[in-house]
Design an enzyme around this catalytic site. Structure first.
Site, PDB file in Angstrom:
ATOM      1  N   HIS A  61      36.043  41.595  37.842  1.00 50.72           N
ATOM      2  CA  HIS A  61      36.114  42.205  39.175  1.00 50.72           C
ATOM      3  C   HIS A  61      37.209  41.564  40.030  1.00 50.72           C
ATOM      4  O   HIS A  61      37.037  40.469  40.545  1.00 50.72           O
ATOM      5  CB  HIS A  61      34.751  42.029  39.861  1.00 50.72           C
ATOM      6  CG  HIS A  61      34.625  42.721  41.188  1.00 50.72           C
ATOM      7  ND1 HIS A  61      33.414  43.127  41.696  1.00 50.72           N
ATOM      8  CD2 HIS A  61      35.536  43.074  42.128  1.00 50.72           C
ATOM      9  CE1 HIS A  61      33.583  43.713  42.874  1.00 50.72           C
ATOM     10  NE2 HIS A  61      34.870  43.678  43.167  1.00 50.72           N
ATOM     11  N   HIS A  63      40.847  42.650  42.727  1.00 51.25           N
ATOM     12  CA  HIS A  63      41.629  43.681  43.418  1.00 51.25           C
ATOM     13  C   HIS A  63      43.095  43.264  43.380  1.00 51.25           C
ATOM     14  O   HIS A  63      43.463  42.248  43.958  1.00 51.25           O
ATOM     15  CB  HIS A  63      41.146  43.826  44.864  1.00 51.25           C
ATOM     16  CG  HIS A  63      39.704  44.218  44.966  1.00 51.25           C
ATOM     17  ND1 HIS A  63      39.294  45.537  44.996  1.00 51.25           N
ATOM     18  CD2 HIS A  63      38.578  43.472  45.001  1.00 51.25           C
ATOM     19  CE1 HIS A  63      37.961  45.581  45.077  1.00 51.25           C
ATOM     20  NE2 HIS A  63      37.500  44.344  45.075  1.00 51.25           N
ATOM     21  N   LEU A  64      43.904  44.037  42.671  1.00 50.73           N
ATOM     22  CA  LEU A  64      45.330  43.697  42.546  1.00 50.73           C
ATOM     23  C   LEU A  64      46.184  44.454  43.562  1.00 50.73           C
ATOM     24  O   LEU A  64      47.376  44.192  43.685  1.00 50.73           O
ATOM     25  CB  LEU A  64      45.821  43.948  41.116  1.00 50.73           C
ATOM     26  CG  LEU A  64      45.155  43.077  40.042  1.00 50.73           C
ATOM     27  CD1 LEU A  64      45.693  43.402  38.659  1.00 50.73           C
ATOM     28  CD2 LEU A  64      45.340  41.593  40.345  1.00 50.73           C
ATOM     29  N   ARG A  65      45.582  45.412  44.270  1.00 48.54           N
ATOM     30  CA  ARG A  65      46.195  46.077  45.449  1.00 48.54           C
ATOM     31  C   ARG A  65      47.390  46.984  45.143  1.00 48.54           C
ATOM     32  O   ARG A  65      47.939  47.567  46.063  1.00 48.54           O
ATOM     33  CB  ARG A  65      46.628  45.042  46.493  1.00 48.54           C
ATOM     34  CG  ARG A  65      45.544  44.066  46.922  1.00 48.54           C
ATOM     35  CD  ARG A  65      44.366  44.749  47.563  1.00 48.54           C
ATOM     36  NE  ARG A  65      43.469  43.801  48.237  1.00 48.54           N
ATOM     37  CZ  ARG A  65      42.209  44.080  48.540  1.00 48.54           C
ATOM     38  NH1 ARG A  65      41.682  45.255  48.223  1.00 48.54           N
ATOM     39  NH2 ARG A  65      41.467  43.206  49.169  1.00 48.54           N
ATOM     40  N   ASN A  95      40.294  50.690  43.902  1.00 51.42           N
ATOM     41  CA  ASN A  95      40.457  51.113  45.305  1.00 51.42           C
ATOM     42  C   ASN A  95      41.876  50.837  45.807  1.00 51.42           C
ATOM     43  O   ASN A  95      42.101  50.122  46.779  1.00 51.42           O
ATOM     44  CB  ASN A  95      39.407  50.454  46.217  1.00 51.42           C
ATOM     45  CG  ASN A  95      39.445  48.927  46.184  1.00 51.42           C
ATOM     46  OD1 ASN A  95      39.929  48.340  45.230  1.00 51.42           O
ATOM     47  ND2 ASN A  95      38.943  48.310  47.221  1.00 51.42           N
ATOM     48  N   ASP A 153      34.150  50.691  44.035  1.00 51.62           N
ATOM     49  CA  ASP A 153      34.010  49.419  44.760  1.00 51.62           C
ATOM     50  C   ASP A 153      34.852  49.365  46.030  1.00 51.62           C
ATOM     51  O   ASP A 153      35.939  49.923  46.109  1.00 51.62           O
ATOM     52  CB  ASP A 153      34.384  48.228  43.881  1.00 51.62           C
ATOM     53  CG  ASP A 153      34.077  46.912  44.579  1.00 51.62           C
ATOM     54  OD1 ASP A 153      32.895  46.667  44.862  1.00 51.62           O
ATOM     55  OD2 ASP A 153      35.013  46.153  44.876  1.00 51.62           O
ATOM     56  N   HIS A 180      28.938  48.753  44.065  1.00 48.49           N
ATOM     57  CA  HIS A 180      28.954  47.863  45.236  1.00 48.49           C
ATOM     58  C   HIS A 180      27.725  48.264  46.049  1.00 48.49           C
ATOM     59  O   HIS A 180      27.736  49.300  46.710  1.00 48.49           O
ATOM     60  CB  HIS A 180      30.254  48.099  46.007  1.00 48.49           C
ATOM     61  CG  HIS A 180      30.341  47.382  47.323  1.00 48.49           C
ATOM     62  ND1 HIS A 180      31.388  46.543  47.630  1.00 48.49           N
ATOM     63  CD2 HIS A 180      29.534  47.386  48.416  1.00 48.49           C
ATOM     64  CE1 HIS A 180      31.207  46.058  48.853  1.00 48.49           C
ATOM     65  NE2 HIS A 180      30.102  46.562  49.356  1.00 48.49           N
ATOM     66  N   ASP A 306      35.751  38.786  42.433  1.00 53.54           N
ATOM     67  CA  ASP A 306      36.002  39.669  43.581  1.00 53.54           C
ATOM     68  C   ASP A 306      37.212  39.151  44.373  1.00 53.54           C
ATOM     69  O   ASP A 306      37.205  39.150  45.608  1.00 53.54           O
ATOM     70  CB  ASP A 306      34.766  39.817  44.480  1.00 53.54           C
ATOM     71  CG  ASP A 306      34.914  40.990  45.459  1.00 53.54           C
ATOM     72  OD1 ASP A 306      35.894  41.756  45.347  1.00 53.54           O
ATOM     73  OD2 ASP A 306      34.054  41.127  46.344  1.00 53.54           O
TER      74      ASP A 306
HETATM   75 ZN   LIG Z   1      32.594  45.320  46.325  1.00 57.52          ZN
END
Ligand SMILES: [Zn+2]
Length: 441
Positions: A61, A63-65, A95, A153, A180, A306
């Site tokens: 989990h 987030h690489l954006r 996301n 998520d 989530h 995360d």
């Molecule tokens: Zn989340």
């Protein structure tokens, strides 16, 4: 590529039940031999006396954006930060903008990761088209494009009927639906954990019930459908109990906890303000204890980061307006070694939760292991090395961390991905042909 010998380290591979002093040989990017007396041959040598040698960490989990939020992070900087934290496989949440809800976006991520990433990136596809929670994404097509699971998520899957359909569909693909879990009507306007600290700071609280209600709903739907539910970032004691009971009844559920929900409480908001704003929020000591117990008893299967980097402007603002999420990759090992030193978590369990256990959820027996023939994804760390967290030295673009200034003990010294060193501590020399890699402990 010349062969590489990692010499005299403490080799810990929980998946194989190995904890011994020994040597590992890497040839052609794979682990080719393990034992006491190295075979004759021409290879570079890494001296790992006093260091732990374990499988490269696997993160389910982050987030690489990219695409869409490159001011926060990119696949290049995110994978470099992961390597610095000891991770060789990371799963990227969808996301982004556009969201990863179709084959073309997944193929784009894979292409950029192959070109610019320094570790393995496995994409997660959306549950719903556009993450809008209205219509299922093409889950079968996403599976054939190579996603490892489905998630909206950042947001929960609000609609119970859609969640039911997603879990039903996931039975066909064999991939988990990662939720989530937060009830939006209960978190509306909320900024941190509901309780005395929120009251003192004059901030609106988010009750643990917001999480527990959605966890309960999802467990009921997982039972109904037989689909694989994976619960992201569990934060509350009540959720641990719900998952425990569901597992006892044979519901197909796995769960993760973040390093920050294990070691920090709502009190961190007092000292670190928006840099301690995460979703779900940091809670209480009692929740920390329940999460650690859940982790030890395999109610919670894995630790996932995360990692959620933000630009400075996203955090340097009013608490209510600040983005949720912190930069995690580079502090994971150091922050969690505190639990090992306190006797709260055995070292081998910690390593299992970062290697063999996430690999089991990914159903990939080549990951999170030092088995002969597996890709040479290896993390070498010094369990006793002290260092001070200085976000300005992060390779992640996200400098937002509630651990700024903290003294941590335990540091990744080198990360090897596919036989190639992709990170090494500055105190370490690794010279091609000559090779010295030695901790300073
Ligand atoms: Zn989340």
């Amino acid at each position: 590529m010349k062969s590489l010998l990692i010499k005299d380290g403490r080799i810990i591979d929980p998946g194989q039940g190995i904890d011994e002093i020994g040597n590992l040989l890497i040839s052609e990017g794979k682990i080719s031999w393990r034992g006491r007396t190295p075979p004759e041959g021409d290879y570079d040598v890494i001296h790992a006396e006093g260091l732990v040698v374990c499988p490269g960490f696997v993160d389910l989990h982050c987030h690489l954006r990219q695409p869409g939020f490159e001011e926060k992070e990119t696949i290049a900087t995110g994978t470099q930060a992961a390597a610095k934290g000891g991770f060789t496989t990371i799963c990227a949440m969808p996301n982004t903008s556009p969201p990863l809800d179709n084959r073309a976006t997944i193929e784009h991520i894979k292409a950029v990761a192959a070109e610019e990433g320094v570790v393995r990136v496995l994409p997660i596809g959306c549950v719903s088209k556009g993450r809008k929670g209205e219509e299922l994404a093409e889950m079968g097509d996403l599976a054939s494009a190579g996603v490892i699971g489905y998630s909206d998520d950042g947001s929960p899957v609000r609609n119970a009927r859609l969640m039911r359909q997603a879990l039903e569909r996931s039975r066909g693909t064999g991939l988990p639906v990662i939720d989530h879990c937060e009830d939006l009507s209960l978190i509306e306007g909320g900024q941190m954990n509901e309780g005395a600290v929120a009251t003192k700071l004059g901030l609106t609280g988010i009750p643990a019930a917001a999480e527990e209600i959605t966890v309960a709903r999802d467990l009921i739907l997982a039972k109904l459908t037989g689909g694989h539910l994976h619960i992201a970032h569990v934060s509350a004691e009540g959720s641990v109990e719900l998952i425990r009971r569901a597992k006892e009844k044979g519901v197909k559920v796995t769960a993760e906890v973040t390093p920050h929900h294990l070691i920090l409480t709502e009190e961190a908001v007092i000292d670190h303000g928006t840099n301690a704003k995460v979703s779900p929020p940091l809670r209480t000591k009692r929740d920390n204890q329940a999460l650690i117990k859940g982790l030890k008893e395999n109610v919670i299967d894995i630790i996932a980061t995360d990692h959620a980097p933000h630009a400075e402007s996203d955090k340097k603002c009013d608490f209510a307006l600040a983005a949720s999420g912190i930069s995690v990759f580079e502090t994971v090992l150091g922050s969690l070694m505190r639990l090992v030193r306190n006797g709260q978590l055995p070292l081998n369990t910690l390593i299992a939760k970062l290697t063999s256990e996430p690999a089991r959820i990914l159903k990939d027996d080549k990951l999170g292991t030092l088995k002969i023939g597996a890709p040479a994804d290896i993390t070498i760390f010094d369990p006793g090395k002290e260092w001070v967290v200085d976000p300005e030295t992060f390779v992640s673009k996200g400098k937002n961390t509630p651990l700024a200034g903290a003294v941590l003990k335990g540091k990744v010294m080198a990360t090897i991905y596919g036989g190639k060193p992709v990170y090494k501590d500055e105190a370490i020399k690794l010279e091609a042909g000559e090779h010295i890699l030695k901790g300073e402990s």
